[in-house]
Design a protein around this motif. Structure first.
Motif: not given
Lengths: 381, 261
Positions: A333-360
């Motif tokens: 949950a910590l990693v999932g939320c943390y990565e959510g707050f790192q998202v920048e204002r573009n579409a690619a960023s959401v996908g990138l960080l979601t992947t990162r959250a799962v992998v991490e």
């Protein structure tokens, strides 16, 4: 690839024999530009004296075509020939004028040098990035801990009970079918493979010991945590990330709402409640799968299965598996939320960080599981 | 373009268009012609279906009834390659530019070129530079990502992408919304200039009465699911209460001051 519209006549150009007159005709439009570009590139512009460009036979011209006309004039001038005149149908004069103002873009120079130095540069950059990321997550962990402590001290004000239960439902109850099915299947696989190996020693009955210890201590908890990391960790990042893209997070902050308290704590607490329960459920389903396989493969009845199971495991075995679950839940949950707050204002960023959250999330779950194993063996549990 | 328009001169021809969501009907048997070479401004209150009309014309929404013909081709009946060929002849500027955020501005402009032609990378770079200068962006914008651009620059970059294949027909969805008045004036002038030099037909959805006055040849007003077209002068004489309110309210009057009524 779509060929040019059928009504568009071909584009052509001819340079007369003494090279003094260049005639352009047909449709100099985007669809023909690739051909024209090749043909123009292969043309030898060298010659003597002035050149007159006669484009009055052009049937159609668009901005890409106009650029090619101008570029042709430039390449003539580049070889030292003067272009004395450029005749063009009246209607295309404004277009040519508009395109004439175009300045060439400077080619993009990457800051990353090529070759070995470039590789070093990338490694260095990734290392610095990873270090910063780790530092930043640590800071985040601190903030969440402080806020959580505050919330627990004054639960009536700072703890959002409905939100927590909503998360328990989302991450726990709604995950029951998939977790149950997978645990059941893993139980079957484990029992089958175990029985296959142990049969050689005539020790089929110990399949149940293998199953009991394996599922309760390790597999049940690990499988559940990995499914939840993929299912809920990603959902946390995507949800919070999309809220960031929509400026909802900014809106909350300006209204004085504490984002950790409203968004992060309910998710963490919800998952910390849900994951141990899910793990227990997954343990039961895994054993059920094993019992199912034992019955059909080895002919071991449920009675014998349960008696052997009771010999094989103690309450400790179960607890060792379950005690890890809240820790896994917290990290996911910590990693999932943390990565959510790192998202920048573009579409690619959401996908990138979601992947990162799962992998991490999965990475940390397995690392922690290994750490627990070492710790338990040192403690002799 | 005197007298009745010839069939050839009608670029978009809409007959009996009905659209809606759920139980709500948005367009109720609407007819509209857009003629070649004109700038048509489409106005209407919030929720009157301006953007829906645009989306129905470019095929993003299926109408419940009626026909939409673009370049004489009935949408919904043309398929596959034929539809692609049609799409190559129009360009669309979406409200926020709708630039692909993972690509630079130059790459954004080259997307349709790469898809539909087999130009060399060099030529595509040159053409991207031409388009950038046409929409008034500096050359160094080419290598920037959309997130590094201001709202006005995003719209210009979106326009450059819409112009990538040199379309004959340009759709603009609220081109000046969200721009400061100076940028909005600049954008209006740009549209007019491009329309003249490239010979475009422009279908422009807008709220902005200034930009209507500056750019539009004709105006189409969406009222109660129908459409009423005319020049500003003609529309001001229309008795419909919404149209009266629109052109004679404080904003309308201020914007139209100095034009003959």
């Amino acid at each position: 690839m779509i060929e040019a519209a059928s009504d568009a006549p071909e584009a052509w150009f001819t340079l007369d024999r003494d090279g003094g007159r260049l005639t352009l005709g047909g449709a100099w439009v985007t669809a023909h530009c690739a051909q024209l570009d090749k043909a123009l590139g292969g043309q030898d512009w060298n010659g003597r004296g002035d050149v007159a460009i006669d484009a009055s036979k052009l049937e159609r011209l668009d901005s890409a075509g106009a650029w090619l006309v101008l570029r042709t004039r430039k390449s003539l001038e580049a070889v030292g020939r003067k272009v004395s005149r450029l005749d063009l149908p009246e209607m295309y004069v404004p277009l040519l004028k508009a395109v004439e103002g175009a300045k060439p873009c400077e080619p993009y120079v990457s800051r990353i040098p090529p070759g070995f130095r470039g590789r070093l540069y990338r490694i260095g950059r990734a290392t610095v990035h990873a270090g910063r990321q780790g530092w930043s997550i640590l800071g985040y962990l601190g903030r969440v801990t402080v806020e959580a402590a505050e919330a627990l001290v004054r639960p009536a004000r700072n703890l959002r009970i409905p939100a927590i239960f909503h998360q328990v439902e989302e991450t726990g109850i709604n995950a029951l079918p998939i977790v149950g099915l997978l645990a059941f299947l893993i139980g079957i696989v484990l029992a089958y493979q175990g029985a296959d190996q142990l049969k050689r020693f005539g020790a089929e009955i110990f399949t149940i010991n293998l199953l009991g210890v394996g599922v309760l201590r390790e597999i049940g908890g690990l499988i559940t945590a990995i499914i939840v990391a993929g299912r809920s960790g990603s959902a946390f990042t995507a949800h919070i990330g999309t809220m960031r893209v929509n400026e909802e997070i900014d809106a909350m902050q300006t209204m004085g709402l504490n984002t950790v308290e409203t968004l992060v704590l309910p998710r963490i607490i919800g998952l910390v409640i849900a994951l141990p329960l899910l793990t227990f459920y997954s343990d039961v389903m895994g054993l059920l799968g094993g019992a199912f396989m034992c019955y059909f493969q080895l002919g071991i009845t449920i009675h014998v299965f349960l008696r052997q199971l009771q010999d094989a495991i103690t309450l400790n075995t179960l607890l060792v598996g379950l005690v890890k679950a809240p820790v896994f839940a917290f990290v996911i949950a910590l990693v999932g939320c943390y990565e959510g707050f790192q998202v920048e204002r573009n579409a690619a960023s959401v996908g990138l960080l979601t992947t990162r959250a799962v992998v991490e999330g999965i990475f940390l779950v397995i690392v922690l599981d290994a750490a627990f194993s070492v710790m338990f063996s040192v403690l002799g549990v | 373009m005197a007298g009745a328009p010839k069939q050839d001169d009608v670029v978009i021809c809409i007959r009996g268009l009905v659209t809606g969501f759920g139980r709500k009907t948005i367009h109720d048997h609407l007819d509209l012609d857009v003629r070649r070479g004109e700038v048509l401004g489409v106005v209407g209150g919030s929720g009157s279906g301006k953007s829906v009309l645009l989306r129905a014309i470019i095929g993003l929404i299926r109408p419940r009834e009626g026909t939409v013909k673009v370049f004489g081709q009935p949408l919904g009946e043309v398929e596959g390659g034929e539809m692609h060929r049609l799409e190559m002849r129009w360009g669309v500027l979406f409200q926020e530019g709708a630039l692909f955020s993972s690509q630079t501005v130059a790459e954004n402009i080259q997307v349709p070129l790469r898809e539909y032609t087999n130009m060399s990378q060099e030529l595509m770079d040159e053409i991207a530079a031409v388009k950038l200068s046409l929409v008034g962006l500096p050359p160094d914008a080419a290598h920037k990502y959309p997130s590094e651009l201001s709202g006005g620059m995003k719209k210009r970059a979106g326009l450059a992408r819409a112009l990538a294949l040199d379309p004959e027909l340009l759709f603009l969805d609220e081109p000046t919304s969200g721009l400061d008045p100076i940028s909005a004036d600049g954008f209006d002038a740009l549209i007019r200039q491009l329309q003249e030099s490239l010979g475009l037909t422009v279908f422009m959805v807008t709220h902005d009465i200034d930009s209507l006055r500056a750019v539009a040849d004709r105006i189409a007003v969406l009222v109660n699911g129908k459409i009423i077209t005319g020049t500003i002068a003609e529309l001001r004489k229309n008795p419909d209460p919404w149209i009266q309110e629109y052109f004679s309210g404080t904003r309308g009057r201020a914007a139209l001051e100095g034009t003959e009524a």
